[in-house]
Design an enzyme around this catalytic site. Sequence first.
Site, PDB file in Angstrom:
ATOM      1  N   ASP A 193       0.845  -1.206   0.000  1.00 56.08           N
ATOM      2  CA  ASP A 193       0.000   0.000   0.000  1.00 56.08           C
ATOM      3  C   ASP A 193       0.878   1.252   0.000  1.00 56.08           C
ATOM      4  OD1 ASP A 193      -2.232   1.688   0.243  1.00 56.08           O
ATOM      5  OD2 ASP A 193      -3.208   0.366   1.677  1.00 56.08           O
ATOM      6  N   HIS A 217      -7.020   4.148   6.841  1.00 53.35           N
ATOM      7  CA  HIS A 217      -6.122   5.211   6.385  1.00 53.35           C
ATOM      8  C   HIS A 217      -6.338   6.430   7.292  1.00 53.35           C
ATOM      9  CE1 HIS A 217      -4.263   3.758   2.583  1.00 53.35           C
ATOM     10  NE2 HIS A 217      -5.181   2.818   2.774  1.00 53.35           N
ATOM     11  N   CYS A 227      -4.066   4.842  -2.224  1.00 53.68           N
ATOM     12  CA  CYS A 227      -4.410   4.248  -3.515  1.00 53.68           C
ATOM     13  C   CYS A 227      -4.239   5.308  -4.592  1.00 53.68           C
ATOM     14  CB  CYS A 227      -5.856   3.760  -3.482  1.00 53.68           C
ATOM     15  SG  CYS A 227      -6.407   3.164  -5.079  1.00 53.68           S
ATOM     16  N   ASN A 252      -1.759   5.051   5.333  1.00 51.69           N
ATOM     17  CA  ASN A 252      -2.420   4.142   6.278  1.00 51.69           C
ATOM     18  C   ASN A 252      -2.144   4.592   7.708  1.00 51.69           C
ATOM     19  OD1 ASN A 252      -1.576   2.455   3.821  1.00 51.69           O
ATOM     20  ND2 ASN A 252      -3.032   1.120   4.833  1.00 51.69           N
TER      21      ASN A 252
HETATM   22  N1  COA Z   1      -0.255  -8.775 -13.912  1.00 52.28           N
HETATM   23  C1  COA Z   1       0.485  -8.369 -14.973  1.00 52.28           C
HETATM   24  N2  COA Z   1      -0.044  -7.864 -16.081  1.00 52.28           N
HETATM   25  C2  COA Z   1      -1.376  -7.784 -16.147  1.00 52.28           C
HETATM   26  C3  COA Z   1      -2.198  -8.180 -15.100  1.00 52.28           C
HETATM   27  C4  COA Z   1      -1.585  -8.689 -13.937  1.00 52.28           C
HETATM   28  N3  COA Z   1      -2.300  -9.078 -12.882  1.00 52.28           N
HETATM   29  N4  COA Z   1      -3.484  -7.974 -15.454  1.00 52.28           N
HETATM   30  C5  COA Z   1      -3.462  -7.450 -16.688  1.00 52.28           C
HETATM   31  N5  COA Z   1      -2.186  -7.335 -17.117  1.00 52.28           N
HETATM   32  C6  COA Z   1      -1.703  -6.784 -18.373  1.00 52.28           C
HETATM   33  C7  COA Z   1      -2.311  -7.462 -19.570  1.00 52.28           C
HETATM   34  O1  COA Z   1      -1.559  -8.590 -19.909  1.00 52.28           O
HETATM   35  C8  COA Z   1      -2.266  -6.361 -20.589  1.00 52.28           C
HETATM   36  O2  COA Z   1      -0.948  -6.261 -21.073  1.00 52.28           O
HETATM   37  P1  COA Z   1      -0.615  -5.760 -22.570  1.00 52.28           P
HETATM   38  O3  COA Z   1      -1.141  -4.360 -22.662  1.00 52.28           O
HETATM   39  O4  COA Z   1       0.875  -5.841 -22.643  1.00 52.28           O
HETATM   40  O5  COA Z   1      -1.334  -6.725 -23.449  1.00 52.28           O
HETATM   41  C9  COA Z   1      -2.535  -5.120 -19.799  1.00 52.28           C
HETATM   42  O6  COA Z   1      -2.141  -5.438 -18.456  1.00 52.28           O
HETATM   43  C10 COA Z   1      -3.979  -4.701 -19.805  1.00 52.28           C
HETATM   44  O7  COA Z   1      -4.786  -5.813 -19.455  1.00 52.28           O
HETATM   45  P2  COA Z   1      -6.343  -5.703 -19.199  1.00 52.28           P
HETATM   46  O8  COA Z   1      -6.874  -7.039 -18.832  1.00 52.28           O
HETATM   47  O9  COA Z   1      -6.987  -4.990 -20.360  1.00 52.28           O
HETATM   48  O10 COA Z   1      -6.392  -4.855 -17.903  1.00 52.28           O
HETATM   49  P3  COA Z   1      -6.793  -3.345 -17.687  1.00 52.28           P
HETATM   50  O11 COA Z   1      -5.884  -2.428 -18.407  1.00 52.28           O
HETATM   51  O12 COA Z   1      -8.257  -3.204 -17.887  1.00 52.28           O
HETATM   52  O13 COA Z   1      -6.478  -3.239 -16.125  1.00 52.28           O
HETATM   53  C11 COA Z   1      -6.203  -4.350 -13.989  1.00 52.28           C
HETATM   54  C12 COA Z   1      -7.116  -4.055 -15.161  1.00 52.28           C
HETATM   55  C13 COA Z   1      -7.053  -4.899 -12.882  1.00 52.28           C
HETATM   56  C14 COA Z   1      -5.171  -5.376 -14.410  1.00 52.28           C
HETATM   57  C15 COA Z   1      -5.463  -3.048 -13.585  1.00 52.28           C
HETATM   58  O14 COA Z   1      -6.384  -2.015 -13.494  1.00 52.28           O
HETATM   59  C16 COA Z   1      -4.736  -3.196 -12.285  1.00 52.28           C
HETATM   60  O15 COA Z   1      -3.760  -3.933 -12.177  1.00 52.28           O
HETATM   61  N6  COA Z   1      -5.182  -2.479 -11.252  1.00 52.28           N
HETATM   62  C17 COA Z   1      -4.596  -2.536  -9.928  1.00 52.28           C
HETATM   63  C18 COA Z   1      -4.910  -1.297  -9.199  1.00 52.28           C
HETATM   64  C19 COA Z   1      -4.314  -1.294  -7.818  1.00 52.28           C
HETATM   65  O16 COA Z   1      -3.515  -2.132  -7.434  1.00 52.28           O
HETATM   66  N7  COA Z   1      -4.705  -0.277  -7.063  1.00 52.28           N
HETATM   67  C20 COA Z   1      -4.222  -0.079  -5.741  1.00 52.28           C
HETATM   68  C21 COA Z   1      -4.558  -1.132  -4.767  1.00 52.28           C
HETATM   69  S1  COA Z   1      -6.222  -1.151  -4.236  1.00 52.28           S
HETATM   70 ZN    ZN Z   2      -5.117   0.966   1.657  1.00 55.71          ZN
END
Ligand code: COA
Ligand code: ZN
Length: 320
Positions: A15, A208, A239, A248
């Site tokens: 985080d 937080h 976030c 946090n």
């Molecule tokens: N690990 C690594 N790569 C990942 C992945 C993962 N868990 N999930 C998706 N990807 C990659 C895909 O392979 C794709 O790669 P490319 O562009 O090279 O082909 C790209 O990311 C986009 O994939 P997609 O399924 O279309 O995802 P998205 O762009 O809609 O994003 C999430 C969705 C969930 C993957 C992304 O928003 C994310 O990781 N969010 C995390 C947010 C976070 O941690 N916030 C703070 C904590 S609460």
């Molecule tokens: Zn948090």
Amino acid sequence: MTGKRVHIQEVATRDGFQNEAQFVETDAKIALIDDLSACGYAKIEVTSFTSPKAIPALRDAEAVMHGIARRKGIVYTVLVPNIRGAERALSCGVDEVNLVMSVSESHNRTNLRMSREQSFAQLRDVIGVVKQTSVAINVSLSTAMGCPMEGDIAQEAVLGWMQRFADLGVHGVTLCDTTGMAFPSQVGALCAAARKRFPALELTLHFHNTRGMALANTLAALDAGIDRFDASLGGLGGCPYAPGATGNVCTEELVHMLELDGYDTGVDLSALLSASALLPGLIGHDVPSQLLKAGRRLDLHAMPGAASEGRPEQRAFDIN
Ligand code: COA
Ligand code: ZN
């Protein structure tokens, strides 16, 4: 006689670091986690297996997970948003996956770029896969005590999502106050309701300190019987996809308060403070921790030279 046990779960390297502009080098992350492993935590959230485009600060998740020296008795967990993340986490032999989605639709779409139902469908598939292994499953419900875009979140909505995950057989749920919108009476009521309805779930509270209420909320949760808290060394955290999010609850401040009140956290406060003092060097700026600045309440100071030379009553007069 020892006090009531409270489990402290460190989240600074997930985080905290996810929200830092300066990339913390992989070796430095590993060294910090190894230091933290010696502090006595119940659980450490090491990193997240998210898209490196979404969270570039944690793009080295595999290397970090493989590089750390794991201690017996500590649960090493990682945040996972989807199937791809779960596969990556399982390939690193994690003890637990911490699945994440938001209770509010707006935050889920902002943070995870999909609807809550799409998230739930993906996480249901993840749970199906992980249940075939011995890896534990926790679900973190973001914005459970308020959403920066939607405002108040109904308690029944939070309990409803908990029910859907409990029905899938997860072992734990974390209720996250993602942007510090919770207040003590709200926390007390939610925690009491959650404990009553889900006595078998391992419940964690994740506060937080955005509006300075994190320790007050912790006391309210303790009163309602919660014994497990996420916290972040130095008070880092936030976030990147939640407007106005900040750190946090600070681990050393939480442990300091709990130990004064007689709780058994298992955490070595001196070791924590030493680790926290390293953070500014890693991230390039000061940390929110008040305790790091002020010291523990009984870290006493020598009297200033001139004042200590006068008579006691005169000294009292001088400083009034
Ligand atoms: N690990 C690594 N790569 C990942 C992945 C993962 N868990 N999930 C998706 N990807 C990659 C895909 O392979 C794709 O790669 P490319 O562009 O090279 O082909 C790209 O990311 C986009 O994939 P997609 O399924 O279309 O995802 P998205 O762009 O809609 O994003 C999430 C969705 C969930 C993957 C992304 O928003 C994310 O990781 N969010 C995390 C947010 C976070 O941690 N916030 C703070 C904590 S609460
Ligand atoms: Zn948090």
